[in-house]
Design an enzyme around this catalytic site. Sequence first.
Site, PDB file in Angstrom:
ATOM      1  N   HIS A  64       0.848  -1.206   0.000  1.00  0.00           N
ATOM      2  CA  HIS A  64       0.000   0.000   0.000  1.00  0.00           C
ATOM      3  C   HIS A  64       0.883   1.256   0.000  1.00  0.00           C
ATOM      4  CE1 HIS A  64      -3.504   2.404   1.851  1.00  0.00           C
ATOM      5  NE2 HIS A  64      -2.459   3.185   2.060  1.00  0.00           N
ATOM      6  N   GLU A  65       1.892   1.268   0.866  1.00  0.00           N
ATOM      7  CA  GLU A  65       2.793   2.436   0.930  1.00  0.00           C
ATOM      8  C   GLU A  65       3.602   2.562  -0.360  1.00  0.00           C
ATOM      9  OE1 GLU A  65       2.369   4.516   3.208  1.00  0.00           O
ATOM     10  OE2 GLU A  65       1.144   3.209   4.457  1.00  0.00           O
ATOM     11  N   HIS A  68       1.727   4.411  -2.927  1.00  0.00           N
ATOM     12  CA  HIS A  68       1.860   5.868  -2.750  1.00  0.00           C
ATOM     13  C   HIS A  68       3.198   6.345  -3.323  1.00  0.00           C
ATOM     14  CE1 HIS A  68      -1.611   6.471  -0.186  1.00  0.00           C
ATOM     15  NE2 HIS A  68      -1.164   5.713   0.792  1.00  0.00           N
TER      16      HIS A  68
END
Length: 269
Positions: A64-65, A68
């Site tokens: 998920h990070e 980003h």
Amino acid sequence: MFRAYPIGRLCGIRLDVHASWFPIYALIAATIANAEPVRVLGWIDAYAVGAVAALVLFASVVVHELAHALTARRFGVQTSSISLFLFGGVATLEAEPPGPLADALVALAGPAMSAAIALAAYGAMLAVDPVVPVRYADSAAAILAYVTFANAVLATFNLIPAYPMDGGRVLRALLWRLRGDRDRATATAALVGIAFGLSFAAAGVVAVVATRTWQFAWYVVVAGFLVRTSWVQYRALRRPPVLVSVRPSRPSASEVVSVGARTADRWSV
Ligand SMILES: [Zn+2]
């Protein structure tokens, strides 16, 4: 106070594990092992499922990070590190995204990735029976069910429009686009984040008192983290310059925080 341990690099980005992550990993693994549908597997299998499911959960937080970070890179913004810590994961960007559209896309990339992982894990869960040997089928299904649930919660909770969560950054991007002033937009989003955090804390206190279930106290701890992060951001933007020649202190980097699935529901499989 706590040390961060670099454990490797992903797509050129340093991956750190904060000392505060280890107790939360152990707690999550134990909670999954003791959840009703897992406990029936017998304690060795239950703890193995807990250990693996918690690792896969944090691996999905890292992905998920990374979503980003790689979206930010697409807009020319590098990420100095991705860290796992007590409250989930954080990608520390070296600069703010260059405009509101880039800001919104960087923020949305994380929840979109979590939703994709949830769908993939759900699909894999449906395919377990014909693929995995019968001996491991129940354990594999339990892990995949947990990963589906946790990533769905991760995607949904992070879309709440309260800073510092991803939804709060989308709100900031929207206000930035409408007003043309990034700092004012950030300050407003931070205020919304503080209001949400205080409401979340109050809901946690009510839940503890009403149900006498101490697990809800964790909501209050998470709410405290959200309020503190938003407050630090708000204060940094609102602090007046001390001297005319000195610029007010501004956050130099942008942090994209993902709060773990534990915040939105009790751990269950
Ligand atoms: Zn995120």
